[in-house]
Design a protein around this motif. Structure first.
Motif, PDB file in Angstrom:
ATOM      1  N   PHE A  77       0.826  -1.201   0.000  1.00 45.83           N
ATOM      2  CA  PHE A  77       0.000   0.000   0.000  1.00 45.83           C
ATOM      3  C   PHE A  77       0.866   1.258   0.000  1.00 45.83           C
ATOM      4  CE2 PHE A  77      -2.162  -3.394   2.210  1.00 45.83           C
ATOM      5  CZ  PHE A  77      -3.459  -3.343   1.744  1.00 45.83           C
ATOM      6  N   ARG A  79      -0.792   4.074   1.201  1.00 42.90           N
ATOM      7  CA  ARG A  79      -1.341   4.445   2.514  1.00 42.90           C
ATOM      8  C   ARG A  79      -2.174   3.263   3.003  1.00 42.90           C
ATOM      9  NH1 ARG A  79      -2.633   8.188  -0.851  1.00 42.90           N
ATOM     10  NH2 ARG A  79      -1.345  10.032  -1.008  1.00 42.90           N
ATOM     11  N   GLU A  82      -6.052   2.529   1.934  1.00 46.19           N
ATOM     12  CA  GLU A  82      -6.425   2.455   0.522  1.00 46.19           C
ATOM     13  C   GLU A  82      -6.438   1.018   0.015  1.00 46.19           C
ATOM     14  OE1 GLU A  82      -3.617   4.831  -1.579  1.00 46.19           O
ATOM     15  OE2 GLU A  82      -4.534   6.709  -0.953  1.00 46.19           O
ATOM     16  N   MET A  83      -6.792   0.904  -1.257  1.00 53.66           N
ATOM     17  CA  MET A  83      -6.667  -0.380  -1.950  1.00 53.66           C
ATOM     18  C   MET A  83      -5.177  -0.649  -2.157  1.00 53.66           C
ATOM     19  SD  MET A  83      -9.671  -1.688  -2.798  1.00 53.66           S
ATOM     20  CE  MET A  83      -9.371  -2.675  -4.228  1.00 53.66           C
ATOM     21  N   THR A 106      -3.547  -2.608  -8.948  1.00 54.25           N
ATOM     22  CA  THR A 106      -4.769  -2.150  -8.281  1.00 54.25           C
ATOM     23  C   THR A 106      -6.031  -2.511  -9.053  1.00 54.25           C
ATOM     24  OG1 THR A 106      -3.551  -0.299  -7.367  1.00 54.25           O
ATOM     25  CG2 THR A 106      -5.918  -0.095  -7.353  1.00 54.25           C
ATOM     26  N   GLU A 132      -2.683   8.260 -12.227  1.00 52.17           N
ATOM     27  CA  GLU A 132      -4.083   8.544 -11.940  1.00 52.17           C
ATOM     28  C   GLU A 132      -4.638   9.454 -13.010  1.00 52.17           C
ATOM     29  OE1 GLU A 132      -5.168   9.444  -8.004  1.00 52.17           O
ATOM     30  OE2 GLU A 132      -3.449   8.398  -7.137  1.00 52.17           O
TER      31      GLU A 132
END
Length: 133
Positions: A77, A79, A82-83, A106, A132
């Motif tokens: 991860f 964080r 999260e996923m 992911t 992203e």
């Protein structure tokens, strides 16, 4: 001596002993609930070496290990809430086919799959960055 049956040896109190069976509790539990798939020490060493390198580069910050009935999963991860960015999976059922080890991103896309963990982990030698939209 008494005519009482020895219950410790599986003898029944009834006249018909054909229905009584002695079952080993350990074997019964293993057949009902098989042991989960786990990573071996050498496998964890290789994974944690990559993990340490990526933490040092600031890419990864947390991990989780899941030992399930059908596979073992090492999730990484950015964080903890999260996923996972990546999942390194060991699925013994795929050993004879595509290989037991795989790296999944992911979105569930398999980035690399193979029979040997060090070869599969080479996917992290490339500069993988999360993009992203």
């Amino acid at each position: 001596m008494t005519d009482q049956p020895d219950l410790r040896r599986g003898e029944s109190r009834s006249a018909d002993n054909s229905s009584s069976v002695v079952v080993d509790l350990k074997e019964y539990k293993q057949s009902k609930d098989p042991a989960p798939v786990t990573f071996h020490r050498r496998e964890l060493d290789a994974i944690l070496w990559i993990y340490g390198r990526m933490v040092g580069e600031g890419e990864w910050r947390d991990y989780a290990i899941d030992h399930l009935k059908d596979r073992a999963v090492f999730s990484v991860f950015k964080r903890s809430g999260e996923m996972p960015l990546f999942r390194i999976e060991k699925n013994p059922k795929l050993t004879a086919k595509q290989g037991a080890y795989s790296v999944i991103n992911t979105h569930g896309v398999i980035l690399k799959r193979g029979h040997e963990l060090p070869q599969v982990l080479k996917v992290f030698n490339k500069a993988l960055k999360l993009v992203e939209k």
